[in-house]
Design an enzyme around this catalytic site. Structure first.
Site, PDB file in Angstrom:
ATOM      1  N   ASP A   1       6.872 -12.865  11.636  1.00  0.00           N
ATOM      2  CA  ASP A   1       5.618 -13.236  12.283  1.00  0.00           C
ATOM      3  C   ASP A   1       4.920 -11.922  12.634  1.00  0.00           C
ATOM      4  O   ASP A   1       5.403 -11.159  13.465  1.00  0.00           O
ATOM      5  CB  ASP A   1       5.925 -14.052  13.557  1.00  0.00           C
ATOM      6  CG  ASP A   1       4.661 -14.471  14.286  1.00  0.00           C
ATOM      7  OD1 ASP A   1       3.560 -14.096  13.843  1.00  0.00           O
ATOM      8  OD2 ASP A   1       4.774 -15.181  15.308  1.00  0.00           O
TER       9      ASP A   1
ATOM     10  N   LYS B   1      -5.777 -10.574  16.883  1.00  0.00           N
ATOM     11  CA  LYS B   1      -5.753  -9.418  17.786  1.00  0.00           C
ATOM     12  C   LYS B   1      -6.332  -8.169  17.134  1.00  0.00           C
ATOM     13  O   LYS B   1      -7.189  -7.512  17.715  1.00  0.00           O
ATOM     14  CB  LYS B   1      -4.321  -9.105  18.233  1.00  0.00           C
ATOM     15  CG  LYS B   1      -3.426 -10.308  18.417  1.00  0.00           C
ATOM     16  CD  LYS B   1      -3.743 -11.062  19.676  1.00  0.00           C
ATOM     17  CE  LYS B   1      -2.985 -12.382  19.664  1.00  0.00           C
ATOM     18  NZ  LYS B   1      -2.522 -12.803  20.928  1.00  0.00           N
TER      19      LYS B   1
ATOM     20  N   TRP C   1       7.633 -15.913  21.647  1.00  0.00           N
ATOM     21  CA  TRP C   1       6.309 -16.476  21.924  1.00  0.00           C
ATOM     22  C   TRP C   1       6.464 -17.990  22.134  1.00  0.00           C
ATOM     23  O   TRP C   1       7.134 -18.662  21.347  1.00  0.00           O
ATOM     24  CB  TRP C   1       5.379 -16.180  20.739  1.00  0.00           C
ATOM     25  CG  TRP C   1       4.038 -16.836  20.812  1.00  0.00           C
ATOM     26  CD1 TRP C   1       3.185 -16.834  21.881  1.00  0.00           C
ATOM     27  CD2 TRP C   1       3.398 -17.593  19.778  1.00  0.00           C
ATOM     28  NE1 TRP C   1       2.040 -17.520  21.555  1.00  0.00           N
ATOM     29  CE2 TRP C   1       2.142 -18.002  20.276  1.00  0.00           C
ATOM     30  CE3 TRP C   1       3.748 -17.951  18.479  1.00  0.00           C
ATOM     31  CZ2 TRP C   1       1.240 -18.757  19.527  1.00  0.00           C
ATOM     32  CZ3 TRP C   1       2.850 -18.694  17.729  1.00  0.00           C
ATOM     33  CH2 TRP C   1       1.619 -19.097  18.250  1.00  0.00           C
TER      34      TRP C   1
END
Ligand code: PGU
Length: 460
Positions: free
Chosen positions: A269, A305, A188
């Protein structure tokens, strides 16, 4: 205004208030030498001269324009495009089949409850809402996990995934000076920024193999082995961003072996719990596997999300320690780091999560909604694959699209091809070839397939 602080009879003032003199080019020595009788002795003469210069020349002159953000900048460019065919596949944000943002029903219900209760807006403690911290750790590790009963987890509510990663980076910088964080290649886009800004050194481990369009497992293991002992190994808990390729359970075991052998510290993460498989428990299995080995680890969590709480900035950092005592000390230091950064976290999203995860009814409803969201992404994934396979005539194997999981597909399109997608087809995506399938509808799959085929075959 700076000029109001200046002595009216000062020759320097008269000169600079009229002219375009640049910073530092005036006769400040007169002030330094104390020759100006009107200058107040309490003021610092040199800084007063600089203040005058600021009237005409910006103090920010030396600051250049920053480049647009590689992910969030895509949304800005999308908004500016007036073409009706445009499609925003840049940011990982779930859209409905009508390509509209989606507020989960359970979130609306939780918010109604909050209104009914008339909850106040007073500051939260530095570590966040206790009810949130409890349920977030339970959701991640499993409510029955002994590490929770043994109070070996320091959980601090923070500003979503990004803020939680940043807080952990600050902890590493302060208490593990010189320790390195190993990041997957690719990863990311913001990971590197986070560690750079926290002044934590990082390097990459191999992850994606373009030849197999899969995981470079041997490379990954070799790089983790070769890292200096005691490094932090950043791992995507599930739905790796941007590749959509996760290790298998057997591979996770092997990764844990190597990390243990080398005394490294795993740093997860977890931004997509529930979005990879549709199951919250299954998507937490990598983290739970490490915790079950009795390892110390860090886990950053995000509800952007899976609960669609993007702008509420709600997440947490969890540090699993060997003892309850160590966890208490770590927690106290996380609070100490958070206090001067942002003081304490926002309450709204924390209450939503606490209500949804903490209530059996809402929790079950959430699981259904998450399955629905994950299912819609799987449907467009399949449709895109079908369209590409029927349109492409060179026999190219597009099955990697079906193998990837989560919100994204890593298409393999290079920078020039990705730019063609945007410039010619108005398909907005990141330049690394990643597309967010969460921003795609079934109706747009054919169009997207045309754009990909044109970019893949006609742009090198
Ligand atoms: N970690 C990973 C792996 C992510 O993909 C994201 C979000 C985050 C952390 C942080 O999300 P928070 O909202 O701070 O919890 N990545 C998305 C969203 C856009 C962005 O870059 O922030 C993405 O499109 O990659």
């Amino acid at each position: 205004m700076a000029s109001t602080l200046m002595p009216a009879t000062s020759p320097s003032l008269q000169l600079h208030s009229k002219g375009k003199t640049k910073l530092g080019s005036c006769d400040s020595n007169a002030f330094l030498r104390g020759q100006n009788k009107n200058a107040s002795l309490k003021l610092q003469p040199v800084s007063r001269v600089r203040m005058v210069a600021a009237v005409n020349v910006s103090r920010f002159e030396g600051i250049s324009v920053a480049p647009p953000d590689p992910i969030l900048g895509v949304s800005e460019a999308y908004k500016a495009d007036t073409n009706e065919k445009k499609l925003n596949l840049g940011v990982g944000a779930y859209r409905t089949e009508e390509l509209q943002p989606y507020v989960l029903n359970v979130v609306k219900k939780a918010e109604n409850l909050m209104l009914e209760r008339g909850e106040n807006k007073e500051y939260l403690p530095i570590e966040g809402l206790a009810a949130f911290n409890k349920v977030t750790a339970e959701l991640l590790f499993g409510a029955d996990n002994p590490i929770l009963k043994e109070q070996r987890v320091a959980t601090v509510q923070s500003l979503s995934g990004t803020g939680s990663l940043r807080l952990a980076a600050a902890l590493i910088e302060r208490y593990f000076p010189g320790a390195r964080v190993l990041i997957s290649s690719p990863t990311w886009g913001n990971h590197k920024n986070i560690f750079n800004d926290a002044r934590v050194p990082w390097s990459e481990y191999r992850y994606y193999d373009p030849k197999t369009v899969g995981l470079d497992f041997e490379g990954m293991i070799a790089d983790i082995k070769a890292a200096p002992e005691g490094s932090f190994i950043l791992l995507h808990g599930c739905a790796h961003n941007p590749t959509g390729i996760d290790p298998t359970p057997q591979q996770w075991e092997k990764i844990a072996d190597v990390i243990q052998e080398k005394n490294h510290i795993p740093f997860f993460d977890v931004a997509y719990q529930g979005f990879a498989s549709g199951s919250l428990d299954e998507d937490a299995s990598s983290v739970r596997l490490f915790a079950a080995r009795g390892m110390e680890l860090l886990v950053a969590q995000s509800y952007s999300k899976n609960l669609g709480l993007y702008a509420e900035r709600i997440g947490a950092i969890n540090v699993v320690c060997l003892t309850a005592d160590a966890a208490a000390r770590v927690k106290s230091q996380l609070k100490r780091l958070a206090r001067p950064m942002y003081s304490n976290p926002p309450v709204h999203g924390a209450r939503i999560v606490a209500n949804v995860v903490g209530s059996p009814d809402l929790f079950n409803e959430w699981k259904e909604e998450m399955e629905m969201m994950a299912g819609r992404i799987k449907t467009v994934r399949q449709k895109l694959y079908d369209s590409l396979t029927s349109k492409g005539n060179s026999g190219k194997d597009w099955s990697f699209i079906l193998k990837q999981i989560g919100m994204f597909s890593y298409t393999g399109l290079n920078k020039a091809q990705s730019e063609n997608m945007t410039n010619k087809w108005h398909v907005y995506m990141t330049k690394d070839g990643r597309i967010s399938l969460a921003g795609l509808s079934s109706a747009k799959c054919e169009y997207l397939a045309d754009a990909i085929i044109d970019s893949y075959y006609n742009v090198s």
